[in-house]
Design a protein around this motif. Structure first.
Motif: not given
Ligand code: NAI
Ligand code: OAA
Length: 269
Positions: A128-132, A222-231, A235-236
């Motif tokens: 996966i990516g986007g962990l940073d 296929i790996h999809e990652l989505e996040a939302a927050g104050a920042f 989506r990746i």
């Protein structure tokens, strides 16, 4: 610090370790895999592996080989039962079967062993990516983290999905799991380690929402990652080529270990 010539060993010598060995062998600036811990039944009478990889059946014998870095690419069971010994003996480790850390007792034991041995356990980014992004964004608060993993039906063989569905007969995409990352990592130890990596980087195992899909229309993982927050939000999507020897495992996961080894021996990270 140059990495070439360093003593690197693996726990396990399956599809990922073999891919890792090939990548390292192709780069003269990198160390070779010199030794591997393999299940006792798989060690030849004379402990000599391909191209001088020494195979050991016992962790004490592996440690007597004096590895400077041990890369776990074996199983959740290996994280729970072998890595504590390695860490307590002061040897740094890279962990790829990250889902094992979804078990709070295993995670506590890894942390305690590393502390006791003055060693470090590094979690590989794996497939996966986007962990940073998740790690940085979590400091300001994340509202949601949602992961969806899709693999071809045959990549789910041997998992609980194989008991609930006739995987070979699937003609359309089928949701095989919905829940949190703790359950996903525990139920799918060979397919959902990425959910643990996401959980540890972001908002934890309970709050990380996971959907796993068997999709006969795809040939990649296929790996999809989505996040939302104050920042803000992100989506990746990764479309990972599988390893030829193991369709469950993405080549990227093996490549991420190459990167972890390079980083381990670098002065600048
Ligand atoms: N973090 C991530 O993104 C990813 C993690 N993985 C995990 O990485 C690990 C390795 O994957 P592959 O090489 O594709 O699997 P594999 O099944 O091809 O090879 C694993 C090897 O480790 C050996 N093994 C298991 N437990 C052992 C132990 N206690 N001591 C010594 N050897 C042991 C097995 O006999 C097998 O030969 C698996 O746990 C897999 O679930 C796989 C893909 C992505
Ligand atoms: O390699 C992959 O695509 C993901 C995987 O198996 C895991 O997370 O365990």
């Amino acid at each position: 610090m140059p990495a070439a010539g360093k003593r690197v060993a693996t726990i396990g010598f399956g599809a990922m370790a073999r891919s890792l060995r090939a990548s390292l062998a192709a780069d003269e600036a990198m160390p070779a895999i010199g030794a591997a811990l393999v299940p006792p039944g798989k060690v030849a009478a004379a402990p000599a592996g391909p191209d001088d990889v020494a195979f050991f059946p016992e962790v004490d014998a592996l440690l007597a080989w004096r590895p400077e870095l041990v890369v776990e690419c074996a199983s959740h069971q290996a994280v729970a039962t072998v890595l504590p010994t390695v860490l307590r003996r002061g040897v740094d480790c890279v962990i790829v079967s990250i889902g094992a850390l979804g078990d709070a007792a295993v995670r506590a034991e890894i942390e305690e062993s590393a502390r006791a041995g003055g060693a470090r356990a590094v979690i590989a980014s794996g497939a996966i990516g986007g962990l940073d992004v998740l790690r940085a964004a979590a400091a300001a608060g994340l509202d949601h983290v949602v992961y969806t993993g899709r693999k071809p039906p045959h990549a789910w063989l041997g998992s609980p999905a194989g008991e609930r569905f006739d995987l070979a007969a699937l003609r359309s995409e089928t949701i095989i799991f919905e829940g949190d990352a703790r359950a996903a990592a525990a139920l799918y130890p060979k397919n959902a380690n990425v959910t643990a990596a996401v959980a540890l980087a972001g908002i934890g195992f309970e709050r990380t929402r996971v959907t796993l899909v068997a999709d006969p229309a795809i040939g990649r993982n296929i790996h999809e990652l989505e996040a939302a927050g104050a920042f803000g939000s992100f989506r990746i999507r990764l479309e990972n080529a599988p390893l030829p020897d193991n369709p469950k495992t993405s080549w990227l996961a093996a490549l991420s270990i190459v990167q972890a080894i390079r980083s381990h021996f670098s002065s600048i990270r």
